[in-house]
Design a protein around this motif. Sequence first.
Motif, PDB file in Angstrom:
ATOM      1  N   TRP A 180       0.848  -1.192   0.000  1.00 34.19           N
ATOM      2  CA  TRP A 180       0.000   0.000   0.000  1.00 34.19           C
ATOM      3  C   TRP A 180       0.884   1.243   0.000  1.00 34.19           C
ATOM      4  O   TRP A 180       2.029   1.218   0.440  1.00 34.19           O
ATOM      5  CB  TRP A 180      -0.916  -0.001   1.216  1.00 34.19           C
ATOM      6  N   LYS A 181       0.337   2.341  -0.490  1.00 35.69           N
ATOM      7  CA  LYS A 181       1.104   3.577  -0.614  1.00 35.69           C
ATOM      8  C   LYS A 181       1.624   4.080   0.719  1.00 35.69           C
ATOM      9  O   LYS A 181       2.714   4.620   0.819  1.00 35.69           O
ATOM     10  CB  LYS A 181       0.260   4.654  -1.283  1.00 35.69           C
ATOM     11  N   ASP A 182       0.860   3.902   1.783  1.00 33.03           N
ATOM     12  CA  ASP A 182       1.267   4.435   3.084  1.00 33.03           C
ATOM     13  C   ASP A 182       2.272   3.534   3.809  1.00 33.03           C
ATOM     14  O   ASP A 182       2.712   3.866   4.902  1.00 33.03           O
ATOM     15  CB  ASP A 182       0.049   4.697   3.943  1.00 33.03           C
ATOM     16  N   GLU A 183       2.630   2.397   3.250  1.00 36.38           N
ATOM     17  CA  GLU A 183       3.595   1.487   3.877  1.00 36.38           C
ATOM     18  C   GLU A 183       5.039   1.897   3.646  1.00 36.38           C
ATOM     19  O   GLU A 183       5.922   1.408   4.307  1.00 36.38           O
ATOM     20  CB  GLU A 183       3.387   0.050   3.386  1.00 36.38           C
ATOM     21  N   ASP A 184       5.291   2.735   2.679  1.00 33.37           N
ATOM     22  CA  ASP A 184       6.662   3.112   2.356  1.00 33.37           C
ATOM     23  C   ASP A 184       7.283   4.044   3.340  1.00 33.37           C
ATOM     24  O   ASP A 184       6.954   4.627   4.170  1.00 33.37           O
ATOM     25  CB  ASP A 184       6.742   3.714   0.961  1.00 33.37           C
TER      26      ASP A 184
END
Length: 158
Positions: free
Chosen positions: A154-158
């Motif tokens: 997911w985008k917010d995992e980075d």
Amino acid sequence: MSEMKRAAKALVEHRTERFESRHPLAESKARLDAAIAKLELAGASRFRATWIEEDGKAVLQAEFLPRVRTQAVLTASSAVLSLLVLASAWLIYSREAGTARYLVPLFTGLAILAFPFMALALSSNRAAEESRIRKAIRVALLDEQEKFPPPQRWKDED
């Protein structure tokens, strides 16, 4: 305890499964042979493939047979455990002194406790081998992915 009984029963049972192929019969046979060859089975596997054609579709009947040595190993283990029980009883009731009088019954008890786990390990090994074969069949005949896809990020995992 019922799990161990089920595992021991699974060791010596004969199982049959059916798989419908998405490919013609000749191509299905070739794809299955290639998939099974990739597995590098030790030759001890008892897998038998029977092909039939139903309604124009190739159908594989996969038979999973127990290994020949499995029954011999179980029978030999049972005979050895029986002899150990007899030897333990004889040593316990004999009047002789010595370490064997205590060590043989101790070893017998430990062997009896370990026997179900040995059967469970053999059953687990067979189940793992059959699972690998089933996966190869699904990859060859049903065009399933060979490996699990990578987890979604997911985008917010980075």
